[in-house]
Design a protein around this motif. Sequence first.
Motif, mmCIF file in Angstrom:
data_model
loop_
_atom_site.group_PDB
_atom_site.id
_atom_site.type_symbol
_atom_site.label_atom_id
_atom_site.label_comp_id
_atom_site.label_asym_id
_atom_site.label_seq_id
_atom_site.Cartn_x
_atom_site.Cartn_y
_atom_site.Cartn_z
ATOM 1 N N ILE A 188 0.842 -1.202 0.000
ATOM 2 C CA ILE A 188 0.000 0.000 0.000
ATOM 3 C C ILE A 188 0.875 1.249 0.000
ATOM 4 C CG2 ILE A 188 -1.628 1.364 1.378
ATOM 5 C CD1 ILE A 188 -2.804 -1.414 2.315
ATOM 6 N N SER B 293 1.109 3.865 -3.016
ATOM 7 C CA SER B 293 0.762 5.260 -2.702
ATOM 8 C C SER B 293 1.857 6.203 -3.179
ATOM 9 C CB SER B 293 0.546 5.438 -1.199
ATOM 10 O OG SER B 293 -0.562 4.696 -0.771
ATOM 11 N N TYR C 77 -4.970 -3.202 -3.015
ATOM 12 C CA TYR C 77 -4.180 -3.658 -1.863
ATOM 13 C C TYR C 77 -4.892 -3.377 -0.544
ATOM 14 C CZ TYR C 77 -0.076 -5.162 -4.484
ATOM 15 O OH TYR C 77 0.782 -5.842 -5.315
ATOM 16 N N CYS C 78 -5.637 -2.288 -0.470
ATOM 17 C CA CYS C 78 -6.420 -2.009 0.744
ATOM 18 C C CYS C 78 -7.508 -3.061 0.939
ATOM 19 C CB CYS C 78 -7.029 -0.606 0.693
ATOM 20 S SG CYS C 78 -5.825 0.711 0.915
ATOM 21 N N ILE D 59 -14.560 -3.748 4.969
ATOM 22 C CA ILE D 59 -14.123 -2.397 4.619
ATOM 23 C C ILE D 59 -15.213 -1.375 4.919
ATOM 24 C CG2 ILE D 59 -14.748 -2.325 2.156
ATOM 25 C CD1 ILE D 59 -11.285 -1.379 3.258
#
Length: 104
Positions: A30, A34, A62-63, A74
């Motif tokens: 992540i 980013s 990836y989150c 989530i």
Amino acid sequence: MEDIKKRIRKFRSDREWEQFHTPQNLAKAISIESGELLENFLWNNNFDKDAVSEELADVVIYCLYMADSLGVKIEDIINNKIDKNENKYPVEKAKGTSKKYTEL
């Protein structure tokens, strides 16, 4: 969103990549993705929307893998965070300012 989650799970499973998707590795991925997203804005504000969208998709994927790895939904963690932020940043104090909640 459920269709997307199923699709990325299948993509990962078909390649037997679950073994590499530990929380530690996913946190690194992540961060790296980013950084690649941020690189699109280096030096100026002229950016390629397609390139930015691609990097943003990598971050989100990836989150979602991280949420899977941790066994969290989530939607739940986002709602919990927004609840906390609503308390930290009440409209009457935070509207129109970028100050941190400790400075309001």
